[in-house]
Design a protein around this motif. Structure first.
Motif, mmCIF file in Angstrom:
data_model
loop_
_atom_site.group_PDB
_atom_site.id
_atom_site.type_symbol
_atom_site.label_atom_id
_atom_site.label_comp_id
_atom_site.label_asym_id
_atom_site.label_seq_id
_atom_site.Cartn_x
_atom_site.Cartn_y
_atom_site.Cartn_z
ATOM 1 N N PRO A 1 44.940 26.559 22.914
ATOM 2 C CA PRO A 1 43.872 26.319 23.894
ATOM 3 C C PRO A 1 42.507 26.815 23.407
ATOM 4 C CG PRO A 1 45.830 27.208 24.979
ATOM 5 C CD PRO A 1 46.052 27.324 23.504
ATOM 6 N N SER A 2 42.509 27.915 22.672
ATOM 7 C CA SER A 2 41.245 28.452 22.170
ATOM 8 C C SER A 2 40.611 27.512 21.153
ATOM 9 C CB SER A 2 41.462 29.837 21.544
ATOM 10 O OG SER A 2 42.453 29.784 20.525
ATOM 11 N N SER B 1 32.949 29.261 28.346
ATOM 12 C CA SER B 1 33.538 30.171 29.329
ATOM 13 C C SER B 1 35.053 30.225 29.170
ATOM 14 C CB SER B 1 33.168 29.724 30.749
ATOM 15 O OG SER B 1 31.768 29.757 30.929
ATOM 16 N N ARG B 2 35.656 29.064 28.949
ATOM 17 C CA ARG B 2 37.106 29.020 28.756
ATOM 18 C C ARG B 2 37.514 29.745 27.470
ATOM 19 N NH1 ARG B 2 41.745 26.884 30.263
ATOM 20 N NH2 ARG B 2 43.177 25.952 28.752
ATOM 21 N N LEU B 3 36.768 29.530 26.412
ATOM 22 C CA LEU B 3 37.073 30.191 25.143
ATOM 23 C C LEU B 3 36.979 31.701 25.284
ATOM 24 C CD1 LEU B 3 37.615 30.192 22.098
ATOM 25 C CD2 LEU B 3 35.161 29.816 21.727
ATOM 26 N N VAL C 1 37.360 33.548 27.947
ATOM 27 C CA VAL C 1 38.472 34.054 28.767
ATOM 28 C C VAL C 1 39.727 34.216 27.918
ATOM 29 C CG1 VAL C 1 40.074 33.438 30.621
ATOM 30 C CG2 VAL C 1 37.610 33.211 30.972
ATOM 31 N N MET C 2 40.008 33.222 27.082
ATOM 32 C CA MET C 2 41.209 33.284 26.239
ATOM 33 C C MET C 2 41.098 34.359 25.173
ATOM 34 S SD MET C 2 42.274 29.275 25.908
ATOM 35 C CE MET C 2 40.594 28.702 25.666
ATOM 36 N N LEU D 1 30.811 25.266 30.007
ATOM 37 C CA LEU D 1 32.168 25.306 30.564
ATOM 38 C C LEU D 1 33.205 25.596 29.482
ATOM 39 C CD1 LEU D 1 32.034 22.284 33.054
ATOM 40 C CD2 LEU D 1 31.922 24.734 33.589
ATOM 41 N N SER D 2 33.062 24.960 28.324
ATOM 42 C CA SER D 2 34.026 25.191 27.236
ATOM 43 C C SER D 2 33.887 26.596 26.673
ATOM 44 C CB SER D 2 33.835 24.147 26.138
ATOM 45 O OG SER D 2 32.510 24.157 25.639
ATOM 46 N N LYS E 1 41.818 37.790 26.624
ATOM 47 C CA LYS E 1 43.250 38.025 26.787
ATOM 48 C C LYS E 1 43.890 38.501 25.490
ATOM 49 C CE LYS E 1 43.951 34.686 30.545
ATOM 50 N NZ LYS E 1 44.631 33.426 30.945
ATOM 51 N N ALA F 1 38.967 24.649 23.047
ATOM 52 C CA ALA F 1 37.719 25.088 23.676
ATOM 53 C C ALA F 1 36.592 25.199 22.649
ATOM 54 C CB ALA F 1 37.931 26.423 24.382
#
Length: 397
Positions: free
Chosen positions: A206-207, A379-381, A383-384, A376-377, A387, A210
């Motif tokens: 997923p990263s 922000s997702r990157l 977050v991952m 948006l992309s 983690k 993104a």
């Protein structure tokens, strides 16, 4: 030795920038001479980007087999030959033909040098590397504007730039022994033994997806502004082709300036913060283009678009070994280059069609849409990465 090699890399990256700004600057004169619709520029840019995507995707295997130095030298020679071909082209078909070696050469050298610098040099060097790219894209539209001022002589502009590219090609060829010595010092055999993974493997991350989206958006903004910025000023602000070409030079100067400043600041600020500062400047510049302001403000806004977007691409690339691991960084770098050129291949032609049907006034709104995709992309990157404890939000190094 490492410093001398870095200088050669910087010079080679000037050659990467030189062709990228020429076509957009010359297109208003080219399409008038050939009697083509405005959107026909998309055929050439699509072929260049498509070939770049292909060479980027196979770059990991090619670079691991032949080495960064050889791939760089051959690629610069190919782009120089393509520019010479453009200067003698008599129709759109010839432009499309010479777009093939230009795209293949650009993708290979882009992937090779970006990964080499990400692995062996600091973040400041990566930003300065792309600053030299900015120098390349700033020089060529200025030279083209001089040629256009002499009876719309865009062919002379292409030939002049070919001469510069040819000199750089000779430098890269003569520097091949230097690469061999430097590679021994750096034990680059470790890099060549790095793991080459498939696109399918990376697509499952997923990263990675993104990061690809973020690069697609950033490069789409960069090239849409570079290719259509001059035409936007001609058709919506009433500037002459020559004046618009000079204004577009400001855009590329902004890009070079942004990467120079980012390189100087990289010893203090983290790569992520440089990206975020650039995004703040970028969104403000796009809003300026949206407003019904005087032409001089629009020219300044183009400068700020270049300035703000400048640090996003190089800093995200420099984070590649950290975000995905050194072992697969070359494979990931190749797919990132390919993703970047997906944005370059699709978005400028798409805007050409939209501009032709809806009017070129949609230019800043198109850029804003791409900016939203980038945010948006990213922000997702982030977050991952949090983690995985790969992002801590620090401002300073």
């Amino acid at each position: 030795m490492a410093t001398l090699l870095l200088i050669i890399i910087y010079i080679a990256f000037i050659s990467l920038g030189i062709p990228d700004s020429l076509f957009g600057t010359a297109w208003p004169a080219i399409n008038q001479e050939f009697g083509l619709p405005v959107s026909a520029a998309g055929y050439v840019t699509f072929i260049i980007s498509g070939c770049t995507i292909i060479s980027s995707l196979i770059s990991a295997k090619v670079i691991n087999k032949y080495g960064t130095g050889k791939v760089t030298a051959i690629s610069v020679v190919m782009t120089a030959a393509a520019l010479l071909g453009f200067s003698y082209s008599q129709s759109l078909a010839w432009f499309c033909l010479f777009a093939i070696p230009l795209g293949l050469g650009a993708g290979a050298v882009d992937s090779a040098l970006n990964n080499y610098v990400a692995l062996h040099y600091k973040s400041s060097h990566m930003n300065l590397l792309h600053c030299f790219y900015g120098i390349g894209v700033s020089i060529s539209p200025y030279l083209m504007s001089l040629a256009l001022s002499e009876q719309d002589n865009w062919r002379g502009g292409y030939y002049t730039v070919f001469v510069i590219q040819g000199v750089i090609a000779l430098i890269t060829l003569f520097s091949l022994p230097l690469w061999r010595i430097a590679n021994q010092d750096k034990q680059e055999a470790k890099d060549e033994a790095s793991k080459t993974v498939s696109i399918a493997y990376l697509f499952k991350l997923p990263s990675a997806r993104a990061a690809w989206l973020m690069l697609i958006a950033s490069c789409a903004i960069e090239y849409t502004a570079g290719i259509w910025g001059s035409t936007f000023l001609v058709y919506t602000k009433g500037l002459s082709v020559e004046s618009a070409a000079k204004c577009l030079t400001l855009y590329y100067v902004g890009m070079a300036t942004g990467r120079l400043l980012a390189g100087l600041a990289a010893n203090k600020l983290t790569s992520w913060k440089l990206i975020q500062i650039g995004q703040c400047i970028l969104v403000a510049a796009i809003v300026m283009l949206m407003l019904p302001l005087p032409t001089v403000v629009s020219a300044a806004a183009l400068f700020l678009v270049g300035l703000g977007n400048a640090p996003i691409f190089p800093n995200l690339l420099h984070l590649t070994p950290r975000n995905f691991g050194k072992e697969i960084s070359q494979s990931m770098m190749g797919t990132q280059m390919a993703a970047s050129y997906v944005g370059i291949a699709l978005m400028p032609p798409l805007f050409g069609l939209l501009g032709q049907s809806l009017g070129l006034n949609v230019f800043p709104y198109f850029l804003m849409l791409l900016f939203v995709v980038m945010i948006l992309s990213m922000s997702r990157l982030m977050v991952m990465l949090k983690k995985q404890n790969l992002y801590d939000g620090r401002w300073f190094q």
